[in-house]
Motif scaffolding. Sequence first.
Motif, mmCIF file in Angstrom:
data_model
loop_
_atom_site.group_PDB
_atom_site.id
_atom_site.type_symbol
_atom_site.label_atom_id
_atom_site.label_comp_id
_atom_site.label_asym_id
_atom_site.label_seq_id
_atom_site.Cartn_x
_atom_site.Cartn_y
_atom_site.Cartn_z
ATOM 1 N N PHE A 1 0.822 -1.204 0.000
ATOM 2 C CA PHE A 1 0.000 0.000 0.000
ATOM 3 C C PHE A 1 0.863 1.264 0.000
ATOM 4 O O PHE A 1 0.324 2.358 0.104
ATOM 5 C CB PHE A 1 -0.919 0.009 1.220
ATOM 6 N N MET A 2 2.192 1.097 -0.062
ATOM 7 C CA MET A 2 3.178 2.182 0.044
ATOM 8 C C MET A 2 3.070 2.860 1.413
ATOM 9 O O MET A 2 3.351 4.051 1.567
ATOM 10 C CB MET A 2 3.010 3.210 -1.094
ATOM 11 N N GLN A 3 2.681 2.083 2.405
ATOM 12 C CA GLN A 3 2.541 2.551 3.780
ATOM 13 C C GLN A 3 3.827 2.251 4.539
ATOM 14 O O GLN A 3 4.377 1.146 4.456
ATOM 15 C CB GLN A 3 1.361 1.848 4.442
ATOM 16 N N THR A 4 4.327 3.230 5.291
ATOM 17 C CA THR A 4 5.567 3.069 6.047
ATOM 18 C C THR A 4 5.274 2.425 7.401
ATOM 19 O O THR A 4 4.145 2.030 7.690
ATOM 20 C CB THR A 4 6.246 4.430 6.269
ATOM 21 N N SER A 5 6.303 2.347 8.250
ATOM 22 C CA SER A 5 6.123 1.774 9.592
ATOM 23 C C SER A 5 5.253 2.655 10.481
ATOM 24 O O SER A 5 4.756 2.203 11.512
ATOM 25 C CB SER A 5 7.481 1.535 10.257
ATOM 26 N N ASN A 6 5.059 3.921 10.103
ATOM 27 C CA ASN A 6 4.055 4.770 10.747
ATOM 28 C C ASN A 6 2.783 4.660 9.908
ATOM 29 O O ASN A 6 2.764 5.085 8.749
ATOM 30 C CB ASN A 6 4.532 6.224 10.803
ATOM 31 N N PRO A 7 1.698 4.104 10.443
ATOM 32 C CA PRO A 7 0.495 3.830 9.631
ATOM 33 C C PRO A 7 -0.071 5.043 8.914
ATOM 34 O O PRO A 7 -0.682 4.900 7.854
ATOM 35 C CB PRO A 7 -0.503 3.277 10.660
ATOM 36 N N ALA A 8 0.134 6.245 9.452
ATOM 37 C CA ALA A 8 -0.432 7.452 8.849
ATOM 38 C C ALA A 8 0.467 8.054 7.780
ATOM 39 O O ALA A 8 0.086 9.030 7.123
ATOM 40 C CB ALA A 8 -0.716 8.491 9.929
ATOM 41 N N VAL A 9 1.656 7.490 7.587
ATOM 42 C CA VAL A 9 2.630 8.062 6.658
ATOM 43 C C VAL A 9 2.872 7.079 5.507
ATOM 44 O O VAL A 9 3.195 5.910 5.726
ATOM 45 C CB VAL A 9 3.960 8.387 7.359
ATOM 46 N N PHE A 10 2.730 7.570 4.282
ATOM 47 C CA PHE A 10 2.947 6.787 3.072
ATOM 48 C C PHE A 10 4.121 7.410 2.303
ATOM 49 O O PHE A 10 4.492 8.558 2.543
ATOM 50 C CB PHE A 10 1.681 6.760 2.215
ATOM 51 N N ALA A 11 4.701 6.662 1.401
ATOM 52 C CA ALA A 11 5.845 7.177 0.633
ATOM 53 C C ALA A 11 5.809 6.605 -0.773
ATOM 54 O O ALA A 11 5.309 5.499 -1.001
ATOM 55 C CB ALA A 11 7.155 6.812 1.324
ATOM 56 N N CYS A 12 6.352 7.356 -1.742
ATOM 57 C CA CYS A 12 6.305 6.896 -3.129
ATOM 58 C C CYS A 12 7.388 7.562 -3.953
ATOM 59 O O CYS A 12 7.933 8.606 -3.577
ATOM 60 C CB CYS A 12 4.928 7.183 -3.741
ATOM 61 N N GLY A 13 7.679 6.947 -5.088
ATOM 62 C CA GLY A 13 8.640 7.517 -6.022
ATOM 63 C C GLY A 13 10.079 7.326 -5.586
ATOM 64 O O GLY A 13 10.416 6.405 -4.847
#
Length: 421
Positions: free
Chosen positions: A284-296
């Motif tokens: 889901f491009m979700q990081t270890s912090n559930p509210a933070v996503f990352a891409c590219g």
Amino acid sequence: MHNIQCDVAIIGGGPAGLAAAVSAKKQGAQKVLIIERDTALGGILQQCIHPGFGLTYYNEELTGPEYYGRFIKQAESLGIESLLDTMVLEVQPTGKIICVNSKYGITYVDAKSVVLAMGCRERTRANIQIPGTRPAGIYTAGAAQRLINRQNEMVGREIVILGSGDIGMIMARRLTLEGAHVVAVVEIMNYLAGLTRNRVQCLDDYDIPLLLSHTVTRIVGNERVEGVYVAQVDENKRPIGETEEFYPCDTLLLSVGLIPENELSRATDIEISAVTNGPVVNQFMQTSNPAVFACGNVVHVNDLVDNVTLESEIAGREAARYAMGSFPQVKRRISLETGNNVRYLCPHLLDIADMDEQITLYFRVLAPEHNVTITAKSGDAVLYKKKAVKVNPGEMEHVTFKTSEIPASSDCVRVDVTKEV
């Protein structure tokens, strides 16, 4: 002090940030905000005036400005807001973003979810520690590209380019078209660092020499670069002294790799991959912090902007679902294992929910190889198998499969690239 509230805040207005923003808005997020430190959206594509973008995403060939321009039109039509000329200082684990803006001063952005899309930066001379004097005329390839394409400034006339990354090869062609003489492209590895198509279109078509297994050993010059010493390297990448040769030039361009821009990510205290230096993400491009996503390119350096767009659309969509409280409930976690001749996998892990998903794992190989078989296996189950004529670290590969194909008894998927016998 200025306060803004939004559903999804996206840091970075390049191709990744734009695609994530459009995707989040289409998913149903009410207020989507892009925060960009430049004075305009578009990111690095603003200076990429050459064609070659959109071949897989749009099935047509576009320049960089044409490519990002389509996303800006979508963003404007969807009512996506942007905060330009704004530097993010901190992303707190709660989703609060602290930034500084020339108009408002210190600005607080409260977001229900955050997408990191800061891209990457170039390695410099300091990163690779080339000996010699410190004259004018040494540029990263991207800095030279910006000077020529956006500021109409010529960087030199006799050019040596260190590194066969895509930007370096593209600049070899660009400088040649502007009347400069590119003496050679020098690459320390025994294989190309960028795309094969760029070697053909940017070097071979213009008779620009490519010196593999060579490196710049010394820079000479007082006020301005006067030349560089180039030597062949051995199997341990150490220069062979007796092969050293002087190349007169007035400019040295460095195309020696990219570094994901992750100072904010580290300060947010999310897990970082030791291999890619980007955030560890699930599908889901979700990081270890559930509210933070990352891409590219902040996650891993891609070879094509089309891949960046696809990843970023996932990040934006899932960030919107998280903000609206409709994010999938995870039932179990599947680890991803790099097998033979696989440097890394992205995403780094799978969080399996009730729905059946099609998963695409992107990866780069460690070394070039011909006539190989690419497989993805979970226990004894073969999820993907394909033969390839060749693989190269400069070009990304991928495997696809469905989560329903992973055996219930398995908690791992392994990807291998093996030589056919």
